[in-house]
Design an enzyme around this catalytic site. Structure first.
Site, PDB file in Angstrom:
ATOM      1  N   ALA A  39       4.518  26.621  44.056  1.00 35.06           N
ATOM      2  CA  ALA A  39       4.698  25.550  45.030  1.00 35.06           C
ATOM      3  C   ALA A  39       6.018  24.830  44.815  1.00 35.06           C
ATOM      4  O   ALA A  39       6.576  24.814  43.716  1.00 35.06           O
ATOM      5  CB  ALA A  39       3.543  24.558  44.926  1.00 35.06           C
ATOM      6  N   CYS A  40       6.500  24.224  45.899  1.00 36.51           N
ATOM      7  CA  CYS A  40       7.678  23.350  45.832  1.00 36.51           C
ATOM      8  C   CYS A  40       7.351  22.116  46.663  1.00 36.51           C
ATOM      9  O   CYS A  40       6.267  21.556  46.542  1.00 36.51           O
ATOM     10  CB  CYS A  40       8.932  24.075  46.311  1.00 36.51           C
ATOM     11  SG  CYS A  40       8.832  24.735  48.000  1.00 36.51           S
ATOM     12  N   GLY A  41       8.271  21.680  47.521  1.00 36.93           N
ATOM     13  CA  GLY A  41       7.987  20.539  48.367  1.00 36.93           C
ATOM     14  C   GLY A  41       7.335  20.918  49.682  1.00 36.93           C
ATOM     15  O   GLY A  41       6.521  20.168  50.225  1.00 36.93           O
ATOM     16  N   GLY A  93       7.446  24.850  50.756  1.00 41.14           N
ATOM     17  CA  GLY A  93       7.120  26.269  50.723  1.00 41.14           C
ATOM     18  C   GLY A  93       8.311  27.188  50.661  1.00 41.14           C
ATOM     19  O   GLY A  93       8.178  28.352  50.256  1.00 41.14           O
ATOM     20  N   PRO A 113       3.004  19.192  46.764  1.00 41.35           N
ATOM     21  CA  PRO A 113       2.039  18.596  45.843  1.00 41.35           C
ATOM     22  C   PRO A 113       1.143  17.537  46.475  1.00 41.35           C
ATOM     23  O   PRO A 113      -0.030  17.428  46.113  1.00 41.35           O
ATOM     24  CB  PRO A 113       2.934  18.006  44.741  1.00 41.35           C
ATOM     25  CG  PRO A 113       4.293  17.925  45.332  1.00 41.35           C
ATOM     26  CD  PRO A 113       4.387  19.020  46.310  1.00 41.35           C
TER      27      PRO A 113
END
Length: 459
Positions: A410-412, A414, A439
């Site tokens: 995961a990131c902010g 995708g 998140p």
């Protein structure tokens, strides 16, 4: 000539987090400050006003983009203004501290402001004896100062102390003096998040936390503590800018290659970069290709994750701008652009080639998987899923073995996570899923509160 606010046109590169400036000199001529090799926006702004670029100035030897000054000198006859201490290997007017250049009514005074680089100059714009504003490059930036570690860890503290003295010098200018930095929010040259890209000396004396440091040692500690990682290509571009980027005599092109030719390129050590949106890549992609969606940050991740020495082929969507791919690559010195796959993934599959897929999961479907967060450390510290493993995307190639089994990456939103998944797949992993979201989405779905800090999160 007199100066009005609309004589200065900021040109923001949102992806790299930088601003170039076009200054209308009032007589059909203009000054370009810290222009990148991608001159499309600057040329369009000059054309709208009927301006010829007569001067092209660089505040320092840029590490995050190739300068457009040499190209402007070739195309428009612009006089290139830069620090004499930079030892640039092309024709330019070398300036030292206190030197002034007559712009025809206005003047530009060079101020030595080392710190971000050794030879860094700020340029004070004068109307007679009145200080209008100062182009501060990578010295004083909005609510911070640019990083001082680009010349090596052994020089970081020395340059941070030079940066302290440079900022103190700039704050001696009148409070109403405008501050026009190059680096801004989104830049890996140590700019903080935020929307403001310009300021004034007075406002910075009130709001810049580095200027609130009580002494030089405190300033140095604060600045060095703020330094995160930066893209690998930063280590190459300063020297290329010193030598001078190659002049382009034609619009760079991205020719078509067949599926068979793309296979041959990969077999010969080339790389395939898939620039389609993350969801399209997840649904089907060339095995071994790297997902870097085409958006403002494309150049950053291309330069961070791939070498500039191997040929690149691209998989594109039907409506994507090939010129955007080319210019984002060229502005960071990536010129071995072999092709794009003619016909895209449909042509690849029609030729009988295999495709790979990646699970792209909403938060409710990702339950039970180890959570791997690939954002930058500052983002992670500001708020992350409890128990998340933190592996920055920029270091993931070397740390692929540290990723747990069966993770959701995961990131902010995708995009970076899909890039990370493609790196892990290139390393042989077949158990990767990507979170469609960030998140906050995951925590809300699973009834969690985001954690802060970095303790206990590394593998």
């Amino acid at each position: 000539m007199g100066f009005a606010d609309d004589h200065l046109i900021p040109l923001v590169d949102e992806g790299l987090g930088n601003s170039a400036y076009l200054l209308d000199l009032g007589d059909g001529r203009a000054l370009a400050m810290d222009a990148s090799r991608d001159l499309r926006a600057l040329r369009a702004a000059a054309e709208r006003r009927g301006l010829r670029i007569a001067f092209a100035a660089d505040t320092h030897l840029h590490a995050d983009f190739l300068s457009g000054a040499v190209q402007l000198g070739h195309d428009t006859g612009a006089t290139i203004l830069a620090s004499a201490a930079g030892r640039r290997a092309f024709g330019h007017q070398g300036l030292a501290d206190g030197d002034e250049v007559d712009l025809g009514g206005l003047a530009l005074r060079a101020l030595a402001t080392p710190g971000h680089t050794d030879e860094h100059l700020s340029f004070l714009l004068l109307d007679g004896g009145r200080e209008l504003g100062v182009f501060t490059g990578g010295s004083l930036i909005v609510n911070s100062a640019a990083r001082t570690d680009l010349l090596g860890a052994d020089r970081t503290e020395e340059l941070a102390r030079a940066q302290y003295r440079s900022l103190k010098r700039l704050t001696e200018l009148p409070d109403e003096t405008a501050v026009w930095p190059t680096h801004g929010a989104g830049s890996f040259c140590s700019a903080p998040p935020g929307t403001k890209r310009t300021s004034t000396i007075g406002a910075q004396k009130q709001a810049n936390p580095l200027l609130a440091a009580p002494d030089e040692d405190s300033f140095v500690d604060r600045l060095i503590a703020s330094l995160g990682t930066y893209p690998a290509y930063f280590d190459r571009l300063g020297e290329i800018n010193r030598r001078g980027p190659a002049v382009l005599t034609a619009q760079p092109a991205l020719p078509d290659l067949s599926a068979q030719q793309v296979r041959a390129l990969m077999a010969d050590g080339g790389h395939v970069v898939d620039v389609r949106p993350a969801a399209d890549y997840a649904a089907g992609h060339i095995p071994g290709s790297l997902s870097i969606p085409l958006r403002g940050q494309f150049a950053t991740w291309l330069g961070w994750l791939l070498p500039d020495t191997a040929p690149l082929a691209f998989v594109t969507g039907a409506d994507q701008d090939l010129g955007e791919i080319v210019w984002q690559a060229y502005k960071i010195g990536y010129e071995r652009l072999a092709s794009r796959l003619a016909g895209g993934m449909d042509a690849w599959i029609a030729d009988g080639n295999p495709k790979a897929t990646t699970a792209f999961l909403t938060a409710d479907r990702a339950a039970g998987r180890p959570y791997v967060d690939v954002r930058q450390e500052a983002e992670f510290a500001a708020g992350h899923v409890p128990g998340a493993v933190h592996l920055e995307l920029g270091s993931l190639t070397a740390a692929a073995g540290d990723a747990p089994t069966g993770p959701v990456v995961a990131c902010g939103h995708g995009e970076r996570a899909m890039t990370a998944a493609s790196l892990l797949e290139r390393a042989g992993r077949t158990d990767i899923a990507v979170l469609d979201g960030g998140p906050a989405d995951y925590a809300a779905t699973h009834g969690q509160q985001l954690a802060q800090g970095t303790e206990g999160t590394r593998p």
